[in-house]
Design a protein around this motif. Structure first.
Motif, mmCIF file in Angstrom:
data_model
loop_
_atom_site.group_PDB
_atom_site.id
_atom_site.type_symbol
_atom_site.label_atom_id
_atom_site.label_comp_id
_atom_site.label_asym_id
_atom_site.label_seq_id
_atom_site.Cartn_x
_atom_site.Cartn_y
_atom_site.Cartn_z
ATOM 1 N N ARG A 43 9.521 -5.291 7.141
ATOM 2 C CA ARG A 43 10.878 -5.527 7.221
ATOM 3 C C ARG A 43 10.958 -6.919 7.212
ATOM 4 N N LEU A 44 9.951 -7.585 8.070
ATOM 5 C CA LEU A 44 10.181 -9.115 8.509
ATOM 6 C C LEU A 44 9.028 -9.773 7.976
ATOM 7 N N GLY A 45 8.696 -9.217 6.700
ATOM 8 C CA GLY A 45 7.873 -9.938 5.662
ATOM 9 C C GLY A 45 6.413 -10.096 5.961
ATOM 10 N N LEU A 46 5.984 -9.209 7.033
ATOM 11 C CA LEU A 46 4.429 -9.035 7.246
ATOM 12 C C LEU A 46 4.028 -7.899 6.788
ATOM 13 N N GLY A 47 4.117 -7.689 5.583
ATOM 14 C CA GLY A 47 3.673 -6.362 5.099
ATOM 15 C C GLY A 47 2.118 -6.086 5.132
ATOM 16 N N ASN B 228 -10.851 -5.081 8.352
ATOM 17 C CA ASN B 228 -10.446 -3.858 7.642
ATOM 18 C C ASN B 228 -9.064 -3.682 7.700
ATOM 19 N N VAL B 229 -8.637 -3.560 6.111
ATOM 20 C CA VAL B 229 -6.915 -3.855 6.029
ATOM 21 C C VAL B 229 -6.435 -2.275 5.980
ATOM 22 N N VAL B 230 -5.396 -2.202 6.676
ATOM 23 C CA VAL B 230 -4.701 -0.870 6.787
ATOM 24 C C VAL B 230 -4.115 -0.525 5.607
ATOM 25 N N TYR B 231 -4.392 0.743 4.958
ATOM 26 C CA TYR B 231 -3.723 1.378 3.908
ATOM 27 C C TYR B 231 -2.311 1.796 4.468
ATOM 28 N N SER B 232 -2.279 2.669 5.542
ATOM 29 C CA SER B 232 -1.080 3.144 6.194
ATOM 30 C C SER B 232 -1.559 3.554 7.604
#
Length: 156
Positions: free
Chosen positions: A68-72, A139-143
């Motif tokens: 929500r703060l733009g850090l998706g 490692n990028v987080v999917y969820s």
């Protein structure tokens, strides 16, 4: 009764119920906490004060929503740090608010970092800065099906 001046204490079952309630809602009033543990507000106030003074409660904070703060974009960055001079690492961490957590770990990597970014391009920039200190793996987080878990009383 154990006091702070005589010896450290271990939280009892009621203390753990208070700690659980505080982890769920750090803004709960003493009256609300008292209802939850079936004690008087004054007794709960004293217990919470004792838990704080003993260091079991380190502080209270708001939990923000990075997306929500733009850090998706959330990623874990593993850093192989080639030296035991940690000053450059600490200096870089001090000026990188995007690094949310840093853990010194065992194994081939030295540090595990949790990084929030605005975009993949922003993440690339952040990882590039971290990479000036040593080899990185990202490692990028999917969820995050379990984004954080409250501490609970040990069983047994």
């Amino acid at each position: 009764m154990t006091t702070l001046s005589s010896a450290p204490f271990s939280p009892d079952a009621t203390d753990w119920r208070l700690l659980d309630a505080l982890q769920r809602d750090g803004r709960a009033s003493f009256a609300e906490l008292a209802r939850e543990v079936a004690m008087s507000p004054s007794a709960v106030t004293e217990r919470v004060r004792r838990l704080e003074e003993a260091g079991f409660v380190r502080g209270y904070t708001a939990v923000l929503d990075p997306e929500r703060l733009g850090l998706g974009v959330l990623a874990f960055v593993r850093l192989r740090y080639p030296t035991t001079n940690y000053k450059p690492f600490h200096d870089l961490m001090a000026v990188m608010p995007q690094v949310l957590e840093a853990h010194h770990v065992t194994g081939e990597d030295c540090f595990l970092l949790k990084v929030a970014a605005r975009s993949m391009r922003d993440l690339e920039t952040q990882v590039g800065r971290i990479g000036t200190l040593g080899a990185v793996t990202t490692n990028v987080v999917y969820s995050s099906p379990l984004p954080g878990r409250a501490l609970r009383a040990p069983e047994g």
